[in-house]
Scaffold this motif. Sequence first.
Motif, PDB file in Angstrom:
ATOM      1  N   THR A  61       0.823  -1.206   0.000  1.00 46.33           N
ATOM      2  CA  THR A  61       0.000   0.000   0.000  1.00 46.33           C
ATOM      3  C   THR A  61       0.855   1.253   0.000  1.00 46.33           C
ATOM      4  O   THR A  61       0.487   2.280  -0.573  1.00 46.33           O
ATOM      5  CB  THR A  61      -0.933   0.006   1.226  1.00 46.33           C
ATOM      6  N   THR A  62       2.032   1.193   0.641  1.00 46.46           N
ATOM      7  CA  THR A  62       2.937   2.337   0.688  1.00 46.46           C
ATOM      8  C   THR A  62       4.257   1.968   0.020  1.00 46.46           C
ATOM      9  O   THR A  62       4.421   0.861  -0.486  1.00 46.46           O
ATOM     10  CB  THR A  62       3.210   2.765   2.146  1.00 46.46           C
ATOM     11  N   ASN A  63       5.196   2.900   0.057  1.00 47.45           N
ATOM     12  CA  ASN A  63       6.526   2.650  -0.504  1.00 47.45           C
ATOM     13  C   ASN A  63       7.385   1.775   0.399  1.00 47.45           C
ATOM     14  O   ASN A  63       8.478   1.365   0.010  1.00 47.45           O
ATOM     15  CB  ASN A  63       7.247   3.983  -0.760  1.00 47.45           C
TER      16      ASN A  63
ATOM     17  N   SER B 155      -1.602  -2.438   6.839  1.00 50.19           N
ATOM     18  CA  SER B 155      -2.327  -2.398   5.571  1.00 50.19           C
ATOM     19  C   SER B 155      -2.231  -3.750   4.878  1.00 50.19           C
ATOM     20  O   SER B 155      -1.384  -4.584   5.214  1.00 50.19           O
ATOM     21  CB  SER B 155      -1.779  -1.295   4.664  1.00 50.19           C
TER      22      SER B 155
ATOM     23  N   ARG C 245      -6.551   0.371   5.342  1.00 51.43           N
ATOM     24  CA  ARG C 245      -5.520   0.741   6.311  1.00 51.43           C
ATOM     25  C   ARG C 245      -6.117   0.844   7.708  1.00 51.43           C
ATOM     26  O   ARG C 245      -7.247   1.298   7.883  1.00 51.43           O
ATOM     27  CB  ARG C 245      -4.895   2.087   5.928  1.00 51.43           C
TER      28      ARG C 245
END
Length: 310
Positions: free
Chosen positions: A64-66, A87, A208
């Motif tokens: 979901t994120t870097n 997440s 999330r």
Amino acid sequence: MKQHYLLLSIVLLLSSTINAQVVNGNFETVKPNLLPSNWGMNFTQPVSIDTQSGGMVTNQIQYTTNIPSMVYAVTDSQNGQFAMEISNAFNTTQNQVIPGSATIFSDANQDFPGWNAGIPIAVNAQVYMIGFYYKFLPVGNDIAEAKIEVFDNNGALIGNAEVDIMGTNNQFEYVYMPINFTSNAVKDFMTISFSMAKEGSTPTFGSRLLVDNVVTNFEALDLLDTPISAEFLMYPTLADHELNIIPGHLQSDLIDYKIIDTQGKIIKQNTTVHDTNYIYTMDVSQLNSGMYFLQATSNTGSITKKFIKK
């Protein structure tokens, strides 16, 4: 019944001095790789077999994120500098959502629990509930879950509690659930976990969950050391007919008051107009005997206080 709540009120007074020592429950200890210390999940990069070459192919995972993790620290916190975010991930090779989860463990040098999930319970520590602040930002109709399990020194389960997390919460909310104990055996260790997919539910990529200030007593409710906490007054805390409220720094045109029971259900709600600094009286005579929370919210902030109805 009255004796039960008298005992509970004494426990609440003790809880501010005798803690359950939930390791890094406020998530302020963060590793250089942006993972919260003592919290994480077991996850192995899946591999598949190439049917043509017969070789091993590593599955491609989308996060979901870097950050290449489903558990990480974020600065969007209820109190302090950091909170924990969980997440879901997506296995693009297998076209499958991987639900995120976070479990507490003792070894601060590791990034995931391994076989050592759980933490010891200190002598005289107050362990009778799971409480935490959370934001839930589901993409679909996801149902997340928080769980605590308590074991004796023989490894036998002697108590547990589960909290379902659903619906969209853009602001931090406080929730707690009492532990159901089935034995009076000495508490030896406990596990605390958060899962993005309650058993039987279907996770959605992009959902999330933010968690902060995990405790096993009501200590989290005392973390609001802001001016509104100092000036907001509610009395009596052992109420019979009415609550008297001085809003303090919550003073604004509109103040929303909610009375919430121990299961998180809104029992009563009033929205009032405050244009001068005066005492607001709220009728609680029709409430059943027991413990409740008064939550007051205005455009200047929000605060929660607990009280007991006789």
